[in-house]
Every structure is written in C-alpha cells, then in structure tokens.
Design a protein around this motif. Structure first.
Motif, PDB file in Angstrom:
ATOM      1  N   VAL A  68      22.887 -20.997  50.935  1.00 18.66           N
ATOM      2  CA  VAL A  68      23.606 -21.796  51.934  1.00 18.66           C
ATOM      3  C   VAL A  68      25.077 -21.404  52.002  1.00 18.66           C
ATOM      4  O   VAL A  68      25.664 -20.922  51.039  1.00 18.66           O
ATOM      5  N   ALA A  69      25.652 -21.654  53.171  1.00 17.95           N
ATOM      6  CA  ALA A  69      27.088 -21.448  53.365  1.00 17.95           C
ATOM      7  C   ALA A  69      27.876 -22.683  52.986  1.00 17.95           C
ATOM      8  O   ALA A  69      29.081 -22.601  52.737  1.00 17.95           O
ATOM      9  N   ASP A  70      27.205 -23.845  52.950  1.00 26.14           N
ATOM     10  CA  ASP A  70      27.860 -25.113  52.662  1.00 26.14           C
ATOM     11  C   ASP A  70      26.909 -25.959  51.824  1.00 26.14           C
ATOM     12  O   ASP A  70      25.852 -26.368  52.312  1.00 26.14           O
ATOM     13  N   VAL A  71      27.255 -26.205  50.570  1.00 29.63           N
ATOM     14  CA  VAL A  71      26.338 -26.947  49.688  1.00 29.63           C
ATOM     15  C   VAL A  71      26.242 -28.413  50.082  1.00 29.63           C
ATOM     16  O   VAL A  71      25.272 -29.091  49.728  1.00 29.63           O
ATOM     17  N   ARG A  72      27.224 -28.920  50.827  1.00 30.29           N
ATOM     18  CA  ARG A  72      27.191 -30.331  51.224  1.00 30.29           C
ATOM     19  C   ARG A  72      26.253 -30.564  52.403  1.00 30.29           C
ATOM     20  O   ARG A  72      25.460 -31.498  52.405  1.00 30.29           O
ATOM     21  N   THR A  73      26.326 -29.671  53.408  1.00 30.13           N
ATOM     22  CA  THR A  73      25.514 -29.863  54.609  1.00 30.13           C
ATOM     23  C   THR A  73      24.216 -29.073  54.584  1.00 30.13           C
ATOM     24  O   THR A  73      23.305 -29.362  55.351  1.00 30.13           O
TER      25      THR A  73
END
Length: 376
Positions: A68-73
């Motif tokens: 992923v590029a963003d672990v939150r989203t």
C-alpha cells in the motif's frame, strides 16, 4: 549492490512495518511476468509498499506493485505517484555540470574555488587541501571533503531522535558547507574515493555561479522540460509532496510506523532534494545513456570509473551482474523513501523500483531482482 563499499546514505536504517498486502502486474505487450522479489518484502512486512517499472530493449514495458501507499487508508501505489528520489538528484546535477563543460563554460579540471561565490570560495580555500579540489573530483567523489551528513549533530537532527523537532527547519547550502568544513577531510583530493554529499552540494553552487540561475532552474530548463518529466520537481524548502503521492514511512522499532512524508528537503539540497516518479526516472536515464543529453565525450567521461577504482563515474555507478553484464544508474535514499534506477549502457533496457520506506533493500533481494530483469 554496488561493487565497492556501501554508499553513505541520506537515511537511517528502519525495522519492520505492518501493512496490508496487495499485488498487481501489467505488461505493455503481454508475456509471462515472474513474481518480483519486491512482493516478498511486502509479504514479510519489511516495507509497506513497493513498485517496479521496467522496459526491455524490445520495448516491452512491465509495471508491478505490492502493498500500500498509505497504511491508514489502504490505497495502493500508483504509477504516477510522486516520491522523494534522494541521491538520484546527483545524476541530474552531474548532467547539468557536464553540459556546462561541453559548452566550455567551465572545465572539469578547474579548481572549484574559481566557480564558487566569494564567501564559500574563501571558506574552502582556508580549509585543508580545499584550494586544490577540482570540479572533476566533486563529480567523482574523490575530493576528500567531509560529508556534512556524517556530522553527528546533523545526523541526529535529520535522521535520529531530533527529527521530529527539526524536520521543517530550512538549511542553506552555505551553512551545510560550513558544517562539512568544520571537520578534517577524509583524504587529500584525488587520492581515493569516498562518497560525500558535500561534493554535490558544492556542484549546485557551481551551477548557480556559472549560469546565474539556481541548479533547480537549470535542471528544469535543460533536463526536465525537454524530456517532459511532468512528475519531477525540485521542491526547495517546500515540505509537502505534489499530488498524487502516497505516504513515506520510517520506524524506530518493530511494528512502529512513523509517517515522515512532510519534511523540509533543503537539508538534502543539490545532493538529494528531487521529487520524481518511476516513469520519469526511466525516461531520464534512457535519454541520458542514449546520448540525448550529453555529447559523446562528456558521456564517456560520466561512465569513466578509473579515478575511483571502478566504484563511481560522474553521478552514476556501475553494477556488475553475474551474467557478465554491467548496468549503470544511481540509487536514492532519504527519510521514508528508497529508489534505484539501473540501465544497460545504451539506455535501451532499464528498470526503476522503489519502496515507501527508508530501509535499504536486502542485498539478496536486489541481486535477485536485477538478475531476473537483466540476466534471466
């Protein structure tokens, strides 16, 4: 990876990160695509995400992502994502410097103090061996000058415990040069190879002194605009990344992810501030090694590693593969980002790959990736 000792980095070592795992691979002309070693790093939770873009000599293009590029989203990495390219900046700076040499606006064997602002020239001339350092020695990392990134205070504030308090501090090239000159040189000029970010910091100042414009402006005019590198920029002191982009991660302990996307890149300057994309890096190295940016004599000089015992040319280094092929390129490492581009000497077959962490890839992983790309 490189055949010489490991290059000092614009990063700190990071431990494992938690992340979701996804994977996708596409090709331009079809064909079987082997599993990328980068996917294993994501599966093992070493990095949150990874991406790879290659083009072979027949024009077959392959693009793969994992994680992923963003672990939150949970957003995946995209081909057009901007990221910090770290020391790949040096290849662009070396290209502009050699273009100026081709135009006879400087000679690479000139003492560098003749092409620096007076205050910096005086400071360098007053340092041990400083008046004897040449432009060529800066390009090949044989100047012997201490790398400002090796200074304990700088390293602590930009890579260590002081990062949170100093991540948005602006640094001028003059200040960083003074930090370097406060330390004794590694060696007399021209006597041995030692990678130093100070070398390219000074080359950025040389470009301004010779042209009257900043290295960023000259890079845009001479490289970025002609090649239409729409995702490449020099942010200066801007702390945010241009859109689209994912996040950049570092870690201080297992499973502890720190978002380091926003930072003031003036601490890297001409040694590593550039932002780019995988397609832009491939296009740049393809044009450079294909002869579109430098005359033949300057390109030969760029690939000449005799001064460094085979370690480094001018803004590029060779990687010798087990199938007896040699590829050329550069890596880039800065907080939250690692990238490398390597290509055959003619620029026709090349690969760029990145992870959104500041962890240097395991040597075995990179070796397997390059063997798979260039040998198998």
């Amino acid at each position: 990876m490189p055949t010489c000792s490991a290059f000092p980095r614009l990063t700190a070592t990071m431990a494992a990160l938690c992340c979701a795992v996804t994977a996708s691979v596409t090709t331009g002309r079809g064909g079987v695509v082997a599993r990328s070693p980068l996917q294993d790093l994501v599966s093992q939770r070493t990095v949150p995400g990874a991406a790879e873009l290659s083009q072979d000599a027949h024009g077959v293009v392959r693009f793969g992502t994992a994680g992923v590029a963003d672990v939150r989203t949970g957003r995946g990495i995209r081909l057009t994502d901007r990221f910090r390219a770290g020391s790949v900046t040096k290849t662009v700076i070396a290209t502009v410097t050699l273009q100026l040499a081709a135009e006879r606006r400087l000679n690479v064997d000139d003492p560098v103090i003749g092409h620096l602002p007076p205050a910096t020239a005086n400071a360098l001339a007053g340092a041990r061996y400083g008046r004897y350092v040449t432009v060529r020695q800066l390009l090949t990392h044989t100047s012997g000058l201490f790398s400002y990134t090796d200074d304990r205070g700088f390293h602590r504030d930009f890579f260590g415990r002081g990062f949170a308090a100093h991540r948005f501090v602006s640094h001028s090239p003059d200040t960083l040069v003074r930090t370097a000159l406060a330390h004794p040189p590694y060696a007399p000029p021209g006597t041995r190879y030692r990678y130093s970010n100070t070398d390219y910091l000074l080359l950025g100042m040389v470009i301004r002194q010779v042209t009257g414009r900043s290295y960023a402006a000259e890079a845009r005019r001479r490289v970025i605009a002609p090649l239409r590198l729409s995702g490449t920029s020099f942010p200066g002191t801007r702390a945010t990344l241009p859109s689209p982009h994912g996040r950049a991660y570092s870690a201080s302990g297992p499973g502890t992810a720190h978002d380091v996307t926003e930072l003031n890149p003036s601490a890297a300057g001409a040694a590593g501030e550039m932002v780019s994309t995988l397609p832009d890096l491939n296009r740049f190295f393809q044009a450079l090694l294909g002869g579109a940016l430098l005359p033949p004599s300057q390109l030969r000089a760029m690939l000449d590693t005799r001064a460094t015992g085979g370690c480094y040319g001018m803004g590029v280094f060779p990687v010798r593969l087990p199938c007896r092929r040699t590829v050329w390129g550069h890596n880039g490492e800065i907080n939250g980002s690692y990238v490398q581009t390597l290509a055959t000497a003619d620029g026709r077959h090349l690969v760029s790959y990145r992870v959104n962490s500041d962890s240097r890839l395991p040597q075995k992983t990179e070796a397997r990736l390059l063997r798979q790309e260039f040998c198998d």
